[in-house]
Design an enzyme around this catalytic site. Structure first.
Site, mmCIF file in Angstrom:
data_model
loop_
_atom_site.group_PDB
_atom_site.id
_atom_site.type_symbol
_atom_site.label_atom_id
_atom_site.label_comp_id
_atom_site.label_asym_id
_atom_site.label_seq_id
_atom_site.Cartn_x
_atom_site.Cartn_y
_atom_site.Cartn_z
ATOM 1 N N PHE A 35 43.333 38.770 41.938
ATOM 2 C CA PHE A 35 43.198 39.551 40.700
ATOM 3 C C PHE A 35 44.215 40.678 40.588
ATOM 4 C CE2 PHE A 35 40.419 41.880 43.571
ATOM 5 C CZ PHE A 35 40.659 43.194 43.242
ATOM 6 N N GLN A 101 34.384 37.849 49.479
ATOM 7 C CA GLN A 101 34.667 38.807 48.406
ATOM 8 C C GLN A 101 34.916 38.050 47.096
ATOM 9 O OE1 GLN A 101 38.110 40.380 50.821
ATOM 10 N NE2 GLN A 101 37.395 42.323 49.992
ATOM 11 N N ASP A 104 34.292 32.930 42.921
ATOM 12 C CA ASP A 104 34.616 31.647 42.296
ATOM 13 C C ASP A 104 33.672 30.497 42.624
ATOM 14 O OD1 ASP A 104 35.479 30.809 44.920
ATOM 15 O OD2 ASP A 104 37.434 31.722 44.538
ATOM 16 N N HIS A 119 30.563 40.326 46.000
ATOM 17 C CA HIS A 119 30.915 40.779 44.650
ATOM 18 C C HIS A 119 30.254 39.946 43.563
ATOM 19 C CE1 HIS A 119 34.769 42.629 46.590
ATOM 20 N NE2 HIS A 119 33.693 43.350 46.817
#
Ligand code: ZN
Length: 247
Positions: A35, A101, A104, A119
Protein backbone atom coordinates in the site's frame (compact mmCIF):
# COMPACT_ATOMS: atom_id res chain seq x y z
CA UNK A 1 22.49 -18.40 0.31
CA UNK A 2 22.34 -22.21 0.22
CA UNK A 3 24.25 -22.39 3.52
CA UNK A 4 21.69 -20.07 5.10
CA UNK A 5 18.93 -22.19 3.63
CA UNK A 6 20.47 -25.35 5.11
CA UNK A 7 20.55 -23.69 8.54
CA UNK A 8 16.88 -22.72 8.18
CA UNK A 9 15.82 -26.18 7.04
CA UNK A 10 17.75 -27.84 9.90
CA UNK A 11 16.07 -25.58 12.47
CA UNK A 12 12.63 -26.09 10.93
CA UNK A 13 13.08 -29.89 10.98
CA UNK A 14 13.51 -29.73 14.76
CA UNK A 15 10.59 -27.32 15.23
CA UNK A 16 7.01 -28.30 15.93
CA UNK A 17 5.54 -24.98 17.04
CA UNK A 18 6.56 -22.83 14.09
CA UNK A 19 4.72 -19.56 13.48
CA UNK A 20 4.76 -17.35 10.39
CA UNK A 21 4.38 -13.59 10.47
CA UNK A 22 3.54 -12.12 7.06
CA UNK A 23 3.35 -8.66 5.52
CA UNK A 24 2.68 -7.09 2.13
CA UNK A 25 5.79 -8.65 0.56
CA UNK A 26 4.24 -12.12 0.54
CA UNK A 27 1.34 -10.91 -1.63
CA UNK A 28 3.17 -8.80 -4.21
CA UNK A 29 3.67 -11.93 -6.36
CA UNK A 30 -0.13 -12.25 -6.34
CA UNK A 31 -0.41 -8.81 -7.91
CA UNK A 32 -1.37 -7.00 -4.72
CA UNK A 33 0.84 -3.93 -4.36
CA UNK A 34 2.31 -2.82 -1.08
CA UNK A 35 0.00 0.00 0.00
CA UNK A 36 2.99 2.29 0.33
CA UNK A 37 4.02 1.75 -3.28
CA UNK A 38 3.42 4.63 -5.72
CA UNK A 39 0.59 4.42 -8.28
CA UNK A 40 -1.59 2.06 -6.24
CA UNK A 41 -5.14 2.91 -5.31
CA UNK A 42 -4.01 3.91 -1.82
CA UNK A 43 -1.66 6.56 -3.13
CA UNK A 44 -4.47 8.31 -5.03
CA UNK A 45 -6.90 8.62 -2.14
CA UNK A 46 -6.29 10.56 1.04
CA UNK A 47 -6.42 8.11 3.99
CA UNK A 48 -9.59 8.27 6.07
CA UNK A 49 -9.16 8.18 9.83
CA UNK A 50 -11.57 6.01 11.83
CA UNK A 51 -12.96 9.03 13.70
CA UNK A 52 -13.60 10.81 10.39
CA UNK A 53 -15.41 7.76 9.04
CA UNK A 54 -17.73 7.80 12.06
CA UNK A 55 -18.30 11.55 11.95
CA UNK A 56 -18.55 12.52 8.28
CA UNK A 57 -20.66 11.22 5.41
CA UNK A 58 -18.19 12.75 2.94
CA UNK A 59 -15.36 10.76 4.56
CA UNK A 60 -17.40 7.54 4.49
CA UNK A 61 -18.19 8.05 0.80
CA UNK A 62 -14.54 8.80 0.01
CA UNK A 63 -13.40 5.65 1.82
CA UNK A 64 -15.96 3.49 0.05
CA UNK A 65 -15.04 4.97 -3.34
CA UNK A 66 -11.48 3.79 -2.73
CA UNK A 67 -12.67 0.34 -1.60
CA UNK A 68 -14.94 0.03 -4.64
CA UNK A 69 -12.02 0.63 -6.98
CA UNK A 70 -9.68 -1.66 -5.00
CA UNK A 71 -12.25 -4.46 -5.03
CA UNK A 72 -12.24 -4.47 -8.84
CA UNK A 73 -8.43 -4.40 -8.93
CA UNK A 74 -7.96 -7.34 -6.56
CA UNK A 75 -11.07 -9.48 -7.08
CA UNK A 76 -9.10 -12.03 -9.12
CA UNK A 77 -5.94 -12.18 -6.96
CA UNK A 78 -4.80 -15.75 -6.30
CA UNK A 79 -2.52 -17.11 -3.57
CA UNK A 80 1.06 -17.71 -4.70
CA UNK A 81 3.62 -20.39 -3.93
CA UNK A 82 4.63 -18.76 -0.61
CA UNK A 83 1.02 -18.78 0.67
CA UNK A 84 0.68 -22.42 -0.41
CA UNK A 85 3.98 -23.39 1.26
CA UNK A 86 2.71 -22.05 4.60
CA UNK A 87 -0.59 -23.90 4.21
CA UNK A 88 1.36 -27.10 3.57
CA UNK A 89 3.55 -26.58 6.66
CA UNK A 90 0.37 -26.22 8.73
CA UNK A 91 -1.18 -29.37 7.21
CA UNK A 92 2.05 -31.26 7.98
CA UNK A 93 1.78 -30.25 11.65
CA UNK A 94 4.88 -28.03 11.55
CA UNK A 95 3.24 -24.64 11.64
CA UNK A 96 0.73 -23.60 14.29
CA UNK A 97 -0.55 -20.57 12.46
CA UNK A 98 -0.01 -17.44 10.44
CA UNK A 99 -0.10 -13.95 11.92
CA UNK A 100 -0.60 -11.47 9.12
CA UNK A 101 -0.65 -7.74 8.51
CA UNK A 102 -2.41 -8.40 5.20
CA UNK A 103 -6.11 -7.95 4.58
CA UNK A 104 -6.31 -9.86 1.29
CA UNK A 105 -7.51 -13.26 2.57
CA UNK A 106 -4.98 -15.11 0.40
CA UNK A 107 -3.67 -17.29 3.26
CA UNK A 108 -7.17 -18.72 3.72
CA UNK A 109 -7.53 -19.19 -0.04
CA UNK A 110 -4.28 -21.18 -0.01
CA UNK A 111 -5.69 -23.49 2.67
CA UNK A 112 -4.29 -22.06 5.90
CA UNK A 113 -6.73 -22.58 8.76
CA UNK A 114 -5.24 -20.62 11.67
CA UNK A 115 -4.86 -17.08 10.32
CA UNK A 116 -4.70 -14.13 12.70
CA UNK A 117 -5.47 -10.97 10.76
CA UNK A 118 -4.05 -8.07 12.76
CA UNK A 119 -5.49 -5.47 10.39
CA UNK A 120 -8.82 -7.16 9.74
CA UNK A 121 -10.03 -8.35 6.36
CA UNK A 122 -10.97 -6.84 3.04
CA UNK A 123 -13.32 -9.76 2.42
CA UNK A 124 -16.05 -8.49 4.73
CA UNK A 125 -17.79 -5.37 5.91
CA UNK A 126 -19.75 -4.81 9.10
CA UNK A 127 -22.57 -2.58 10.30
CA UNK A 128 -21.48 0.19 12.66
CA UNK A 129 -24.83 -0.11 14.51
CA UNK A 130 -25.68 -3.83 14.80
CA UNK A 131 -22.28 -5.30 13.83
CA UNK A 132 -23.84 -7.62 11.25
CA UNK A 133 -21.11 -8.84 8.88
CA UNK A 134 -21.56 -9.36 5.15
CA UNK A 135 -19.21 -10.31 2.33
CA UNK A 136 -17.34 -7.61 0.45
CA UNK A 137 -18.86 -9.06 -2.72
CA UNK A 138 -22.36 -8.31 -1.44
CA UNK A 139 -21.40 -4.78 -0.44
CA UNK A 140 -19.78 -4.25 -3.84
CA UNK A 141 -23.18 -4.95 -5.42
CA UNK A 142 -24.63 -2.07 -3.37
CA UNK A 143 -21.78 0.20 -4.49
CA UNK A 144 -22.09 -0.79 -8.15
CA UNK A 145 -25.83 -0.08 -7.89
CA UNK A 146 -24.99 3.50 -6.99
CA UNK A 147 -24.99 3.70 -3.16
CA UNK A 148 -22.12 5.96 -2.07
CA UNK A 149 -22.11 4.44 1.43
CA UNK A 150 -23.64 0.96 1.68
CA UNK A 151 -26.40 0.51 4.29
CA UNK A 152 -26.94 -2.52 6.52
CA UNK A 153 -29.63 -4.79 5.11
CA UNK A 154 -30.80 -5.62 8.66
CA UNK A 155 -31.00 -2.22 10.36
CA UNK A 156 -30.08 0.48 7.84
CA UNK A 157 -26.87 1.47 9.66
CA UNK A 158 -23.72 2.49 7.83
CA UNK A 159 -21.45 -0.32 6.71
CA UNK A 160 -17.69 -0.14 7.27
CA UNK A 161 -15.05 -2.38 5.71
CA UNK A 162 -13.83 -4.99 8.23
CA UNK A 163 -10.30 -3.68 7.88
CA UNK A 164 -8.65 -1.79 10.72
CA UNK A 165 -8.63 1.90 9.79
CA UNK A 166 -6.02 4.48 10.67
CA UNK A 167 -6.80 5.56 14.22
CA UNK A 168 -8.72 2.36 15.01
CA UNK A 169 -7.40 -0.12 17.60
CA UNK A 170 -6.20 -3.52 16.48
CA UNK A 171 -8.67 -6.27 17.47
CA UNK A 172 -7.71 -7.14 21.06
CA UNK A 173 -8.62 -10.84 20.83
CA UNK A 174 -6.56 -11.32 17.65
CA UNK A 175 -3.61 -9.46 19.15
CA UNK A 176 -3.59 -11.49 22.37
CA UNK A 177 -3.81 -14.75 20.41
CA UNK A 178 -0.90 -13.54 18.23
CA UNK A 179 1.12 -12.82 21.37
CA UNK A 180 0.36 -16.27 22.78
CA UNK A 181 1.35 -18.06 19.55
CA UNK A 182 4.53 -15.98 19.34
CA UNK A 183 5.48 -16.71 22.95
CA UNK A 184 5.03 -20.45 22.46
CA UNK A 185 6.77 -20.71 19.08
CA UNK A 186 10.11 -22.47 18.61
CA UNK A 187 10.61 -21.26 15.02
CA UNK A 188 9.51 -17.83 13.88
CA UNK A 189 9.40 -16.99 10.20
CA UNK A 190 8.81 -13.33 9.31
CA UNK A 191 8.03 -13.00 5.59
CA UNK A 192 7.60 -9.85 3.51
CA UNK A 193 7.25 -7.41 6.36
CA UNK A 194 9.48 -4.40 6.89
CA UNK A 195 8.95 -5.05 10.64
CA UNK A 196 8.75 -1.36 11.41
CA UNK A 197 5.27 -0.60 12.77
CA UNK A 198 3.89 -2.19 15.93
CA UNK A 199 3.03 -4.94 16.61
CA UNK A 200 5.07 -6.21 13.63
CA UNK A 201 8.22 -4.84 15.19
CA UNK A 202 7.51 -6.36 18.59
CA UNK A 203 6.17 -9.88 18.01
CA UNK A 204 9.31 -11.37 16.41
CA UNK A 205 11.45 -9.84 19.19
CA UNK A 206 9.09 -11.35 21.76
CA UNK A 207 9.28 -14.78 20.08
CA UNK A 208 13.07 -14.59 19.88
CA UNK A 209 13.33 -13.61 23.57
CA UNK A 210 11.28 -16.70 24.43
CA UNK A 211 13.69 -18.96 22.57
CA UNK A 212 12.38 -19.14 18.99
CA UNK A 213 14.74 -19.49 16.03
CA UNK A 214 14.07 -16.26 14.13
CA UNK A 215 14.17 -16.17 10.33
CA UNK A 216 13.62 -12.94 8.40
CA UNK A 217 12.73 -13.32 4.74
CA UNK A 218 12.31 -9.94 3.11
CA UNK A 219 13.63 -8.25 -0.02
CA UNK A 220 14.86 -5.24 1.97
CA UNK A 221 16.77 -4.80 5.18
CA UNK A 222 14.71 -4.70 8.39
CA UNK A 223 15.53 -3.22 11.81
CA UNK A 224 15.42 -6.75 13.28
CA UNK A 225 18.00 -8.33 10.95
CA UNK A 226 20.65 -7.95 13.66
CA UNK A 227 18.86 -10.21 16.15
CA UNK A 228 17.71 -12.82 13.59
CA UNK A 229 19.24 -16.30 13.41
CA UNK A 230 18.96 -16.24 9.62
CA UNK A 231 18.24 -13.46 7.12
CA UNK A 232 17.27 -14.07 3.49
CA UNK A 233 16.88 -11.09 1.15
CA UNK A 234 15.16 -12.88 -1.71
CA UNK A 235 11.66 -13.24 -3.07
CA UNK A 236 9.29 -15.01 -0.70
CA UNK A 237 7.92 -17.48 -3.24
CA UNK A 238 11.17 -18.92 -4.51
CA UNK A 239 12.69 -19.23 -1.03
CA UNK A 240 9.63 -20.84 0.52
CA UNK A 241 9.41 -23.31 -2.33
CA UNK A 242 13.03 -24.36 -1.70
CA UNK A 243 12.57 -24.64 2.06
CA UNK A 244 9.49 -26.84 1.75
CA UNK A 245 11.14 -28.98 -0.94
CA UNK A 246 14.22 -29.65 1.22
CA UNK A 247 12.37 -30.22 4.45
ZN1 ZN B 1 -27.08 -3.17 11.07
Amino acid sequence: MSETLDTIVAALRKANRAVAFTGAGISTDSGIPDFRSPGGVWSRYKPVMYQEFLASHEARARYWAMKKEAFRDFADAQPNVAHRALAKLEQDGKLRGVITQNIDGLHQDAGSRVVLELHGTNREAYCLDCEKRVSAKRVQEHLEAGEDVPKCEACGGWMKPATVSFGQNLPADVLSEAQRLSAESDFYLAIGSSLVVQPAAGLPVFAKSRGAFLVILNRDETPLDGIADAVVRESAGETMERIVAEL
